[in-house]
Design a protein around this motif. Structure first.
Motif, PDB file in Angstrom:
ATOM      1  N   GLY A 146     -68.706  60.879 -14.088  1.00 11.60           N
ATOM      2  CA  GLY A 146     -67.503  60.614 -14.868  1.00 11.60           C
ATOM      3  C   GLY A 146     -67.671  59.550 -15.933  1.00 11.60           C
ATOM      4  O   GLY A 146     -66.721  59.254 -16.664  1.00 11.60           O
ATOM      5  N   TRP A 147     -68.867  58.965 -16.049  1.00 11.40           N
ATOM      6  CA  TRP A 147     -69.162  57.943 -17.062  1.00 11.40           C
ATOM      7  C   TRP A 147     -69.922  58.614 -18.212  1.00 11.40           C
ATOM      8  O   TRP A 147     -71.064  59.047 -18.027  1.00 11.40           O
ATOM      9  CB  TRP A 147     -70.029  56.839 -16.478  1.00 11.40           C
ATOM     10  CG  TRP A 147     -69.409  56.001 -15.399  1.00 11.40           C
ATOM     11  CD1 TRP A 147     -68.769  56.434 -14.276  1.00 11.40           C
ATOM     12  CD2 TRP A 147     -69.409  54.577 -15.336  1.00 11.40           C
ATOM     13  NE1 TRP A 147     -68.355  55.366 -13.520  1.00 11.40           N
ATOM     14  CE2 TRP A 147     -68.736  54.208 -14.143  1.00 11.40           C
ATOM     15  CE3 TRP A 147     -69.901  53.562 -16.156  1.00 11.40           C
ATOM     16  CZ2 TRP A 147     -68.548  52.884 -13.755  1.00 11.40           C
ATOM     17  CZ3 TRP A 147     -69.725  52.241 -15.784  1.00 11.40           C
ATOM     18  CH2 TRP A 147     -69.046  51.905 -14.602  1.00 11.40           C
ATOM     19  N   PRO A 148     -69.353  58.719 -19.410  1.00  9.43           N
ATOM     20  CA  PRO A 148     -70.088  59.304 -20.530  1.00  9.43           C
ATOM     21  C   PRO A 148     -71.158  58.335 -21.042  1.00  9.43           C
ATOM     22  O   PRO A 148     -71.028  57.117 -20.909  1.00  9.43           O
ATOM     23  CB  PRO A 148     -68.999  59.536 -21.585  1.00  9.43           C
ATOM     24  CG  PRO A 148     -67.943  58.534 -21.263  1.00  9.43           C
ATOM     25  CD  PRO A 148     -67.976  58.332 -19.771  1.00  9.43           C
ATOM     26  N   TYR A 149     -72.216  58.888 -21.626  1.00  9.01           N
ATOM     27  CA  TYR A 149     -73.263  58.023 -22.159  1.00  9.01           C
ATOM     28  C   TYR A 149     -73.855  58.632 -23.426  1.00  9.01           C
ATOM     29  O   TYR A 149     -73.748  59.831 -23.697  1.00  9.01           O
ATOM     30  CB  TYR A 149     -74.368  57.791 -21.126  1.00  9.01           C
ATOM     31  CG  TYR A 149     -75.107  59.026 -20.669  1.00  9.01           C
ATOM     32  CD1 TYR A 149     -76.152  59.567 -21.427  1.00  9.01           C
ATOM     33  CD2 TYR A 149     -74.769  59.670 -19.476  1.00  9.01           C
ATOM     34  CE1 TYR A 149     -76.837  60.701 -21.021  1.00  9.01           C
ATOM     35  CE2 TYR A 149     -75.450  60.802 -19.048  1.00  9.01           C
ATOM     36  CZ  TYR A 149     -76.477  61.322 -19.827  1.00  9.01           C
ATOM     37  OH  TYR A 149     -77.150  62.456 -19.426  1.00  9.01           O
ATOM     38  N   LEU A 150     -74.479  57.748 -24.205  1.00  7.46           N
ATOM     39  CA  LEU A 150     -75.218  58.139 -25.399  1.00  7.46           C
ATOM     40  C   LEU A 150     -76.598  57.498 -25.354  1.00  7.46           C
ATOM     41  O   LEU A 150     -76.731  56.322 -24.979  1.00  7.46           O
ATOM     42  CB  LEU A 150     -74.509  57.655 -26.671  1.00  7.46           C
ATOM     43  CG  LEU A 150     -73.153  58.262 -27.028  1.00  7.46           C
ATOM     44  CD1 LEU A 150     -72.527  57.482 -28.178  1.00  7.46           C
ATOM     45  CD2 LEU A 150     -73.314  59.730 -27.409  1.00  7.46           C
ATOM     46  N   ILE A 151     -77.614  58.233 -25.736  1.00  8.51           N
ATOM     47  CA  ILE A 151     -78.924  57.667 -26.013  1.00  8.51           C
ATOM     48  C   ILE A 151     -79.123  57.753 -27.520  1.00  8.51           C
ATOM     49  O   ILE A 151     -79.082  58.843 -28.096  1.00  8.51           O
ATOM     50  CB  ILE A 151     -80.046  58.416 -25.264  1.00  8.51           C
ATOM     51  CG1 ILE A 151     -79.814  58.329 -23.753  1.00  8.51           C
ATOM     52  CG2 ILE A 151     -81.414  57.825 -25.620  1.00  8.51           C
ATOM     53  CD1 ILE A 151     -80.842  59.097 -22.922  1.00  8.51           C
ATOM     54  N   ILE A 152     -79.273  56.594 -28.140  1.00 13.58           N
ATOM     55  CA  ILE A 152     -79.314  56.526 -29.604  1.00 13.58           C
ATOM     56  C   ILE A 152     -80.589  55.832 -30.060  1.00 13.58           C
ATOM     57  O   ILE A 152     -81.209  55.076 -29.310  1.00 13.58           O
ATOM     58  CB  ILE A 152     -78.077  55.779 -30.165  1.00 13.58           C
ATOM     59  CG1 ILE A 152     -78.000  54.355 -29.608  1.00 13.58           C
ATOM     60  CG2 ILE A 152     -76.799  56.557 -29.863  1.00 13.58           C
ATOM     61  CD1 ILE A 152     -76.849  53.526 -30.162  1.00 13.58           C
TER      62      ILE A 152
END
Length: 315
Positions: free
Chosen positions: A101-107
């Motif tokens: 339920g925790w969204p994430y981004l790898i940037i």
């Protein structure tokens, strides 16, 4: 150890969780490896709002708690919308997903030196030069089409009216001097006419401050080299984004103010512009004049809000 992110219901419990990286770093590294990225040399960033870890020299993983999902939506939407539209590097999205339920981004990780490390030590002419570049960058961001960011909440008119309603209580709580509070009602009345509520909105980053940009030096000259942190984006009236550099960097210096405003595209500031900027500074979502205005002794130099706006934006 559990490899599941917890269900947290309030900001205080999340902060406690974030400060103890041993509770979440193994999960972050597992996320990175699930996308095929090297997680052997992680670096936990202690500051910031979300869970942030550097993956070597080239990538950064940001994990957003569900209660701050709006920041994920803002960051993802901004990086997507501004990709390829600026002269200044911004992170690119390498991967994204959801974990418990925790969204994430790898940037991608930008090259350069954090602005807050360099800015205090720069000579005056380079500070003026950088403020002109910041003004130009704000204008460039605002020329980009809104795209999906046009649907981001809150809407500008709702946001401004809510800020106006809570303005006096906020600044009373934060200890703004009575001589400034006494002029607040007049300023808010003016603000309803000075701040456009239904003009075509533009992308507002909200925080053009040294902590959110990178600098690079070439032959002794420092220049903007990157912009990051798009978690608080709004769509609204363009002048709102002048407040961060006005408060944290311009310091009421005529040359700095002139370069910032000219870079942005404003002519010499007249009374109406100064009045509008003063109102917006008090209505900013992070407004705290006592902590943010970087003019030494400003509380003693101004007797009311009109004198204060002249002090912050001379000329």
């Amino acid at each position: 150890m559990s490899m599941t992110l917890p269900h947290l219901t309030d900001a205080e419990s999340f902060r406690a969780f974030r400060y103890d990286s041993s509770r979440w770093l193994p999960i972050a590294l597992d996320i990175a490896r699930s996308h095929g990225f090297d997680a052997d040399a992680p670096h936990v960033f202690a500051t910031g709002t979300n869970l942030v870890v550097g993956l070597g020299d080239t990538l950064i993983l940001k994990i957003f708690p569900p209660l701050l999902r709006a920041q994920f939506v803002s960051e993802r939407g901004s990086l997507t919308q501004l990709n390829g539209r600026l002269h200044l590097p911004i992170p690119e999205i390498a991967a994204e997903g959801m974990r418990d339920g925790w969204p994430y981004l790898i940037i991608t990780r930008l090259a350069g030196t954090l602005g807050s490390e360099v800015w205090p030590h720069l000579p005056e002419d380079q500070k003026e030069r950088l403020l002109r570049q910041i003004g130009e960058t704000i204008a460039a961001v605002q020329r980009a089409p809104l795209g999906a960011l046009g649907r981001i909440e809150p809407r500008w008119d709702d946001f401004m009216r809510r800020q106006m309603q809570g303005c006096r209580a906020r600044h009373t709580r934060l200890g703004l001097a009575p001589k400034f509070l006494s002029g607040l009602d007049d300023l808010l009345r003016d603000a309803e006419q000075l701040i456009p509520m239904d003009a075509p909105p533009v992308i507002l980053i909200g925080e053009y401050i040294p902590e959110n940009f990178l600098l690079a030096c070439d032959d002794g000259q420092w220049s903007l080299a990157g912009l990051f942190d798009f978690g608080d984006v709004l769509a609204g009236w363009r002048d709102y984004d002048l407040l961060g550099p006005s408060a944290f960097m311009a310091a009421g210096r005529p040359g700095r103010v002139k370069n910032l405003l000219e870079g942005f595209g404003h002519p010499k500031p007249d009374y109406a512009l100064k009045r509008r900027l003063m109102a917006l500074m008090l209505l900013h979502r992070a407004s705290d004049l006592n902590s943010h205005i970087c003019i030494e002794g400003w509380q003693e130099q101004a007797e009311d809000l009109v004198e204060l706006q002249e002090l912050i934006w001379p000329g």
